[in-house]
Design an enzyme around this catalytic site. Structure first.
Site, short mmCIF file in Angstrom:
data_model
loop_
_atom_site.label_atom_id
_atom_site.label_comp_id
_atom_site.label_asym_id
_atom_site.label_seq_id
_atom_site.Cartn_x
_atom_site.Cartn_y
_atom_site.Cartn_z
CE LYS A 158 12.98 -1.87 7.22
NZ LYS A 158 12.48 -3.25 7.03
CG HIS A 217 5.88 -9.01 5.14
ND1 HIS A 217 5.73 -9.12 6.49
CD2 HIS A 217 7.11 -8.53 4.92
CE1 HIS A 217 6.83 -8.70 7.07
NE2 HIS A 217 7.70 -8.34 6.15
#
Ligand code: NAD
Length: 383
Positions: free
Chosen positions: A221, A335
Site C-alpha cells: 500500500k 505523518h
C-alpha cells in the site's frame, strides 16, 4: 476541466472532485532530473517521496528499466473435447490469428505495434476438467492498451473457437500484465538514513513483508501511495495498475512484498521494485483531461515506457521512505506533523486559524481533534 468535458467523459455527471496535485522534487531517474506530479488526498506522501529521492542522489539517483509494452488479452474457450489437440491446432494457425488481430488496428501496426504471439494455456478447473485459455500478446506501443487488445480479442475469438472445436466466452485483457514489467533500483549510504542500525532494521522490517501477507499488504500500500498518485495525476487507470501490482505480488501463490531491500558490499541500502505497468500517453483520459495533459508535460516524458519507469521510481522512493520511518522514529511523527492541518480543519479551525492550530498541535505532540478544539477555544478567547 469544464462541465461539458466531464459530461463527455463518464455518465450521469453531477460534478467533479478536486484532489490536490503536488510535485515531487529531487528525482533523478536514469541520470535525468524529473519533476513528478502526484495527485493524492494523503498528507506526507509527496514530502516522503521527495525526501528519499534526495537521499538517493548521492549514489546516482534511481535507475529504471522496462520490458516491451506487451499486453495480453485472454480468450476463454468452452466445450473443447481435446484441449491438447486444440492447443496444437491453435498454435499451428498462429500466423493467421495474428494477421486477423492486426487487421483490427492499422494505426497501431503503422506505428510499430500490433499482435505478436499467442499462448494457449490449459489449466485445472475447480469443478473438474480443464480451462482452455488463449493469450493474445500485443505490443501496444504508447497506449495503456485495454481497448486495443479487447477489440482484437473479440475479433479473433470466433476463429479460435472454430479451430479449437468449441465456443468462446470471455474476451478481455488481463491486468496481470506480467510481460509489461518495469523495474527501479536505488542505493543510499547508511549515514543518510540514520546509521547502520537503521539500515539493519529496515532490512528486517522489509523481510517481514516478503514472508507475511498481513505486513505485505501495508508495505505494498505504501508503494501504491506513490504509484497511484502519479498514475492518477497523468490521467491513467489507477485500478488497472493496482490490479496488476497486487496480482503480481501474489504470483508464486502467496501475497508478498513487491520490493526487496538489501545491503550492497559497501554497506549501502539497495532497494529494488518490479511490477507490471500498464500506463499510456494516448487513449483514456490521458489525452482528454487538461490537467492530465499538463501533468504529463511536467514529466517531459516522450513515451509510455518512460512514464511507467518514473511511476515505478516514485513507488520505490515512497516505499523506502515508509520502511525507513517505521524502522527509525515510527510512522506517526512525520505523518502527524503534516496531518495536523487536516485535524485542525476537522476541529473547526477557520482559514486564518489553521496554521496556528496545526503548529500548536505539533508542539503539543498530541495531534488529536479534542486537543485541536481546546486550542481553537483558547485562540478565540485571546481575541
Ligand atoms: P485507446 O483505444 O483510446 O487508444 C489506443 C489506440 O490508439 C490504439 O489502438 C491505436 O489505434 C491508437 N494509437 C495512436 N497512436 C498510438 C501510439 N503512439 N501508441 C499506441 N496506440 C496509438 O485506449 P487504450 O489504451 O487501448 O485503452 C485504455 C482505456 O481502456 C482506459 O481508459 C482504461 O481505463 C480502459 N479499460 C480498461 C480495462 C481494464 O483495465 N481491465 C478494461 C476496459 C477498458
Amino acid at each position: 476541466m469544464s462541465e461539458e468535458q466531464a459530461d463527455r467523459m463518464i455518465e450521469n455527471v453531477i460534478g467533479q472532485i478536486g484532489i490536490p496535485v503536488g510535485v515531487a522534487t529531487n528525482f533523478v531517474v536514469n541520470g535525468r532530473e524529473v519533476l513528478v506530479p502526484m495527485a493524492t488526498e494523503e498528507p506526507s506522501v509527496v514530502a516522503a517521496a521527495s525526501n528519499i529521492a534526495r537521499m538517493a542522489r548521492e549514489l546516482g539517483g534511481i535507475t529504471t528499466t522496462t520490458s516491451e509494452p506487451l499486453m495480453q488479452a485472454q480468450i476463454q474457450l468452452l466445450d473443447i473435447a481435446d484441449p491438447h489437440g486444440a492447443r496444437a491446432r491453435l498454435i499451428e494457425s498462429a500466423d493467421e490469428i495474428l494477421a486477423l488481430a492486426n487487421a483490427q488496428d492499422p494505426k497501431l501496426v503503422e506505428i510499430g505495434g500490433g499482435a505478436r504471439d499467442i499462448r494457449v494455456r490449459i489449466l485445472p478447473r475447480s469443478e473438474g476438467g480443464s480451462h482452455v485459455v488463449v493469450h493474445l500478446i500485443v505490443d501496444v506501443a504508447d497506449a495503456m492498451g485495454a481497448n486495443a487488445v479487447n477489440t482484437m480479442a473479440e475479433a479473433v475469438a470466433p476463429r479460435l473457437a472454430e479451430l479449437a472445436g468449441g465456443r468462446p466466452l470471455l474476451r478481455i485483457l488481463t491486468n496481470l500484465a506480467d510481460l509489461r514489467l518495469v523495474r527501479a533500483r536505488l542505493a543510499i549510504p547508511p549515514g543518510a538514513l540514520g546509521g547502520g542500525q537503521v539500515v539493519d532494521d529496515m532490512l528486517a522490517g522489509a523481510m517481514l513483508a516478503v514472508d507475511d501477507p498481513y505486513r505485505a499488504a501495508t508495505h505494498n500500500k505504501g508503494i501504491m501511495n506513490g504509484i497511484s498518485a502519479v498514475v492518477l495525476a497523468t490521467g491513467n487507470d489507477t485500478r488497472a495498475v493496482e490490479a496488476g501490482a497486487h496480482s503480481y505480488a501474489a504470483r508464486d501463490g502467496q501475497y508478498r512484498a513487491l520490493s526487496r531491500f538489501e545491503r550492497d558490499e559497501s554497506g549501502s541500502l539497495v532497494a529494488t521494485l518490479e511490477l507490471p505497468m500498464a500506463v499510456g500517453l494516448v487513449g483514456g483520459a490521458t489525452k482528454t483531461h487538461p490537467a492530465a495533459r499538463a501533468a504529463v508535460e511536467i514529466t517531459e516524458v516522450k513515451s509510455a515506457a518512460e512514464l511507467g519507469e518514473i511511476v515505478c521510481a516514485v513507488g520505490l522512493a515512497q516505499n523506502v521512505a515508509a520502511v525507513r520511518a517505521l524502522a527509525a522514529e515510527g510512522i506517526q511523527r512525520g505523518h502527524m506533523g503534516l496531518h495536523a492541518r487536516n485535524v485542525a480543519i476537522g476541529a473547526g479551525a477557520t482559514a486564518s486559524e489553521v496554521d496556528a492550530v496545526a503548529s500548536a498541535l505539533v508542539a503539543d505532540g498530541r495531534v488529536r481533534a479534542d486537543i485541536a478544539e481546546g486550542i481553537i477555544g483558547e485562540l478565540r478567547a485571546e481575541r
